[in-house]
Design a protein around this motif. Structure first.
Motif, PDB file in Angstrom:
ATOM      1  N   HIS A 126       0.832  -1.204   0.000  1.00  0.00           N
ATOM      2  CA  HIS A 126       0.000   0.000   0.000  1.00  0.00           C
ATOM      3  C   HIS A 126       0.873   1.263   0.000  1.00  0.00           C
ATOM      4  O   HIS A 126       0.628   2.196  -0.772  1.00  0.00           O
ATOM      5  CB  HIS A 126      -0.930  -0.016   1.215  1.00  0.00           C
ATOM      6  CG  HIS A 126      -1.673   1.246   1.406  1.00  0.00           C
ATOM      7  ND1 HIS A 126      -2.772   1.596   0.653  1.00  0.00           N
ATOM      8  CD2 HIS A 126      -1.464   2.283   2.267  1.00  0.00           C
ATOM      9  CE1 HIS A 126      -3.211   2.782   1.030  1.00  0.00           C
ATOM     10  NE2 HIS A 126      -2.441   3.214   2.008  1.00  0.00           N
ATOM     11  N   ILE A 127       1.876   1.292   0.862  1.00  0.00           N
ATOM     12  CA  ILE A 127       2.776   2.453   0.929  1.00  0.00           C
ATOM     13  C   ILE A 127       3.467   2.649  -0.420  1.00  0.00           C
ATOM     14  O   ILE A 127       3.557   3.773  -0.926  1.00  0.00           O
ATOM     15  CB  ILE A 127       3.797   2.286   2.076  1.00  0.00           C
ATOM     16  CG1 ILE A 127       3.098   2.403   3.435  1.00  0.00           C
ATOM     17  CG2 ILE A 127       4.924   3.312   1.968  1.00  0.00           C
ATOM     18  CD1 ILE A 127       3.969   2.025   4.629  1.00  0.00           C
ATOM     19  N   LEU A 128       3.938   1.562  -1.012  1.00  0.00           N
ATOM     20  CA  LEU A 128       4.605   1.650  -2.317  1.00  0.00           C
ATOM     21  C   LEU A 128       3.638   2.090  -3.409  1.00  0.00           C
ATOM     22  O   LEU A 128       4.012   2.879  -4.287  1.00  0.00           O
ATOM     23  CB  LEU A 128       5.229   0.308  -2.683  1.00  0.00           C
ATOM     24  CG  LEU A 128       6.497  -0.045  -1.931  1.00  0.00           C
ATOM     25  CD1 LEU A 128       6.912  -1.483  -2.230  1.00  0.00           C
ATOM     26  CD2 LEU A 128       7.614   0.911  -2.283  1.00  0.00           C
ATOM     27  N   ALA A 129       2.407   1.613  -3.370  1.00  0.00           N
ATOM     28  CA  ALA A 129       1.418   2.007  -4.378  1.00  0.00           C
ATOM     29  C   ALA A 129       1.119   3.501  -4.287  1.00  0.00           C
ATOM     30  O   ALA A 129       1.011   4.182  -5.317  1.00  0.00           O
ATOM     31  CB  ALA A 129       0.136   1.191  -4.218  1.00  0.00           C
ATOM     32  N   GLU A 130       0.981   4.008  -3.069  1.00  0.00           N
ATOM     33  CA  GLU A 130       0.745   5.455  -2.908  1.00  0.00           C
ATOM     34  C   GLU A 130       1.933   6.257  -3.430  1.00  0.00           C
ATOM     35  O   GLU A 130       1.752   7.268  -4.107  1.00  0.00           O
ATOM     36  CB  GLU A 130       0.504   5.796  -1.437  1.00  0.00           C
ATOM     37  CG  GLU A 130      -0.869   5.441  -0.950  1.00  0.00           C
ATOM     38  CD  GLU A 130      -1.152   5.963   0.448  1.00  0.00           C
ATOM     39  OE1 GLU A 130      -0.200   6.206   1.216  1.00  0.00           O
ATOM     40  OE2 GLU A 130      -2.341   6.118   0.766  1.00  0.00           O
ATOM     41  N   LEU A 131       3.139   5.807  -3.114  1.00  0.00           N
ATOM     42  CA  LEU A 131       4.337   6.494  -3.596  1.00  0.00           C
ATOM     43  C   LEU A 131       4.404   6.454  -5.120  1.00  0.00           C
ATOM     44  O   LEU A 131       4.711   7.464  -5.764  1.00  0.00           O
ATOM     45  CB  LEU A 131       5.587   5.861  -2.979  1.00  0.00           C
ATOM     46  CG  LEU A 131       6.930   6.468  -3.385  1.00  0.00           C
ATOM     47  CD1 LEU A 131       7.011   7.942  -2.997  1.00  0.00           C
ATOM     48  CD2 LEU A 131       8.080   5.689  -2.741  1.00  0.00           C
ATOM     49  N   THR A 132       4.074   5.322  -5.717  1.00  0.00           N
ATOM     50  CA  THR A 132       4.083   5.189  -7.175  1.00  0.00           C
ATOM     51  C   THR A 132       3.061   6.120  -7.816  1.00  0.00           C
ATOM     52  O   THR A 132       3.372   6.814  -8.790  1.00  0.00           O
ATOM     53  CB  THR A 132       3.804   3.726  -7.582  1.00  0.00           C
ATOM     54  OG1 THR A 132       4.856   2.907  -7.061  1.00  0.00           O
ATOM     55  CG2 THR A 132       3.734   3.567  -9.087  1.00  0.00           C
ATOM     56  N   THR A 133       1.861   6.164  -7.269  1.00  0.00           N
ATOM     57  CA  THR A 133       0.820   7.045  -7.806  1.00  0.00           C
ATOM     58  C   THR A 133       1.248   8.507  -7.723  1.00  0.00           C
ATOM     59  O   THR A 133       1.120   9.264  -8.699  1.00  0.00           O
ATOM     60  CB  THR A 133      -0.501   6.838  -7.039  1.00  0.00           C
ATOM     61  OG1 THR A 133      -0.912   5.483  -7.210  1.00  0.00           O
ATOM     62  CG2 THR A 133      -1.592   7.777  -7.523  1.00  0.00           C
ATOM     63  N   ASP A 134       1.766   8.903  -6.576  1.00  0.00           N
ATOM     64  CA  ASP A 134       2.223  10.295  -6.399  1.00  0.00           C
ATOM     65  C   ASP A 134       3.376  10.624  -7.345  1.00  0.00           C
ATOM     66  O   ASP A 134       3.439  11.725  -7.904  1.00  0.00           O
ATOM     67  CB  ASP A 134       2.659  10.532  -4.955  1.00  0.00           C
ATOM     68  CG  ASP A 134       1.513  10.455  -3.967  1.00  0.00           C
ATOM     69  OD1 ASP A 134       0.345  10.456  -4.400  1.00  0.00           O
ATOM     70  OD2 ASP A 134       1.786  10.382  -2.753  1.00  0.00           O
ATOM     71  N   THR A 135       4.282   9.670  -7.532  1.00  0.00           N
ATOM     72  CA  THR A 135       5.431   9.900  -8.406  1.00  0.00           C
ATOM     73  C   THR A 135       4.981  10.054  -9.854  1.00  0.00           C
ATOM     74  O   THR A 135       5.442  10.971 -10.553  1.00  0.00           O
ATOM     75  CB  THR A 135       6.459   8.759  -8.273  1.00  0.00           C
ATOM     76  OG1 THR A 135       6.887   8.687  -6.906  1.00  0.00           O
ATOM     77  CG2 THR A 135       7.664   8.993  -9.165  1.00  0.00           C
ATOM     78  N   ARG A 136       4.102   9.183 -10.296  1.00  0.00           N
ATOM     79  CA  ARG A 136       3.599   9.293 -11.682  1.00  0.00           C
ATOM     80  C   ARG A 136       2.928  10.644 -11.925  1.00  0.00           C
ATOM     81  O   ARG A 136       3.114  11.262 -12.967  1.00  0.00           O
ATOM     82  CB  ARG A 136       2.627   8.160 -11.976  1.00  0.00           C
ATOM     83  CG  ARG A 136       3.304   6.839 -12.195  1.00  0.00           C
ATOM     84  CD  ARG A 136       2.308   5.758 -12.538  1.00  0.00           C
ATOM     85  NE  ARG A 136       3.003   4.496 -12.728  1.00  0.00           N
ATOM     86  CZ  ARG A 136       2.480   3.320 -12.480  1.00  0.00           C
ATOM     87  NH1 ARG A 136       1.233   3.225 -12.035  1.00  0.00           N
ATOM     88  NH2 ARG A 136       3.170   2.231 -12.673  1.00  0.00           N
ATOM     89  N   ARG A 137       2.143  11.070 -10.957  1.00  0.00           N
ATOM     90  CA  ARG A 137       1.463  12.356 -11.085  1.00  0.00           C
ATOM     91  C   ARG A 137       2.488  13.492 -11.175  1.00  0.00           C
ATOM     92  O   ARG A 137       2.385  14.377 -12.035  1.00  0.00           O
ATOM     93  CB  ARG A 137       0.529  12.579  -9.897  1.00  0.00           C
ATOM     94  CG  ARG A 137      -0.343  13.813 -10.017  1.00  0.00           C
ATOM     95  CD  ARG A 137      -1.311  13.968  -8.845  1.00  0.00           C
ATOM     96  NE  ARG A 137      -2.132  12.781  -8.634  1.00  0.00           N
ATOM     97  CZ  ARG A 137      -2.096  12.021  -7.542  1.00  0.00           C
ATOM     98  NH1 ARG A 137      -1.308  12.311  -6.534  1.00  0.00           N
ATOM     99  NH2 ARG A 137      -2.877  10.962  -7.423  1.00  0.00           N
ATOM    100  N   ALA A 138       3.488  13.459 -10.316  1.00  0.00           N
ATOM    101  CA  ALA A 138       4.508  14.514 -10.303  1.00  0.00           C
ATOM    102  C   ALA A 138       5.346  14.497 -11.583  1.00  0.00           C
ATOM    103  O   ALA A 138       5.656  15.555 -12.148  1.00  0.00           O
ATOM    104  CB  ALA A 138       5.410  14.361  -9.078  1.00  0.00           C
ATOM    105  N   LEU A 139       5.711  13.317 -12.056  1.00  0.00           N
ATOM    106  CA  LEU A 139       6.493  13.231 -13.289  1.00  0.00           C
ATOM    107  C   LEU A 139       5.679  13.712 -14.488  1.00  0.00           C
ATOM    108  O   LEU A 139       6.221  14.333 -15.401  1.00  0.00           O
ATOM    109  CB  LEU A 139       6.990  11.801 -13.513  1.00  0.00           C
ATOM    110  CG  LEU A 139       8.101  11.338 -12.582  1.00  0.00           C
ATOM    111  CD1 LEU A 139       8.393   9.859 -12.785  1.00  0.00           C
ATOM    112  CD2 LEU A 139       9.362  12.174 -12.760  1.00  0.00           C
ATOM    113  N   GLY A 140       4.387  13.448 -14.470  1.00  0.00           N
ATOM    114  CA  GLY A 140       3.518  13.909 -15.555  1.00  0.00           C
ATOM    115  C   GLY A 140       3.436  15.421 -15.639  1.00  0.00           C
ATOM    116  O   GLY A 140       3.218  15.980 -16.712  1.00  0.00           O
ATOM    117  N   ALA A 141       3.636  16.096 -14.521  1.00  0.00           N
ATOM    118  CA  ALA A 141       3.563  17.560 -14.492  1.00  0.00           C
ATOM    119  C   ALA A 141       4.915  18.211 -14.799  1.00  0.00           C
ATOM    120  O   ALA A 141       4.972  19.415 -15.054  1.00  0.00           O
ATOM    121  CB  ALA A 141       3.070  18.031 -13.121  1.00  0.00           C
TER     122      ALA A 141
END
Length: 196
Positions: A63-78
């Motif tokens: 769960h912690i890794l999934a949240e980090l992955t989601t946040d990272t993808r969002r940040a990289l997309g911006a």
């Protein structure tokens, strides 16, 4: 409005309670009964959803890794430049969602437990590869590959090290200082370059 079943909500509550209990205790030395009580469910229900405590701990790390992955993808997309991509990865690791005392304690406890647990060790290897890859997604646009690899490895070590140092302190985590330390290192290696 779609109806959400109770099982996903209870699983999430148990995962959140696990993070909270580990954060308070500073170790994985928590019981299923304690976690279930924090989540407001019976110990039997916790065992029904996750089986043994090890499975709940593994689900919590996922769960912690999934949240980090989601946040990272969002940040990289911006991010609009290679340098912004690198800074986005750094910033996500120290975001308000990630750099919380309970989550920091959970990371540290998981690192320790990974010494004994092959399943947790695999998850931590996945995390390390993703962090390295995400850093490289910006660094290879600025530096030659071999140098980008070294800078990514050192940056990842700084991030992990700042989590460990934070776990040893009292008070509110200071994300701004952590980000500034990593960015200072990056500036020494990148010398203000934005792209290759």
């Amino acid at each position: 409005m779609p109806k959400v079943g109770m099982e996903p909500l209870r699983r999430k509550a148990l995962i959140d309670a696990t993070i909270s209990a580990i954060g308070e205790r500073g170790s994985l030395d928590v019981t299923m009964s304690e976690i279930a009580g924090r989540a407001g469910v019976s110990s039997a229900l916790a065992h029904h959803y996750f089986g043994a405590k090890d499975e709940l701990l593994l689900a919590t790390m996922r769960h912690i890794l999934a949240e980090l992955t989601t946040d990272t993808r969002r940040a990289l997309g911006a991010a609009s430049s290679p340098r912004e991509r690198v800074s986005a990865v750094v910033a996500v690791n120290f975001s308000d969602l990630q750099f919380q005392p309970e989550t920091i304690a959970a990371w540290l406890a998981f690192y320790v437990e990974a010494q004994k647990s092959a399943a947790l060790r695999r998850l931590l290897k996945v995390y390390a590869r993703r962090l390295h890859s995400n850093l490289l997604s910006g660094l290879t646009g600025i530096l030659p590959r071999a140098k980008a690899d070294r800078v990514a490895e050192a940056t990842a070590a700084l991030i992990d090290g700042l989590y460990i140092r934070r776990a040893l302190k009292d008070g509110v985590p200071d994300a701004a200082t952590a980000i500034a330390l990593v960015e200072d290192y990056l500036e020494t290696k990148l010398g203000g370059r934005q792209t290759q």
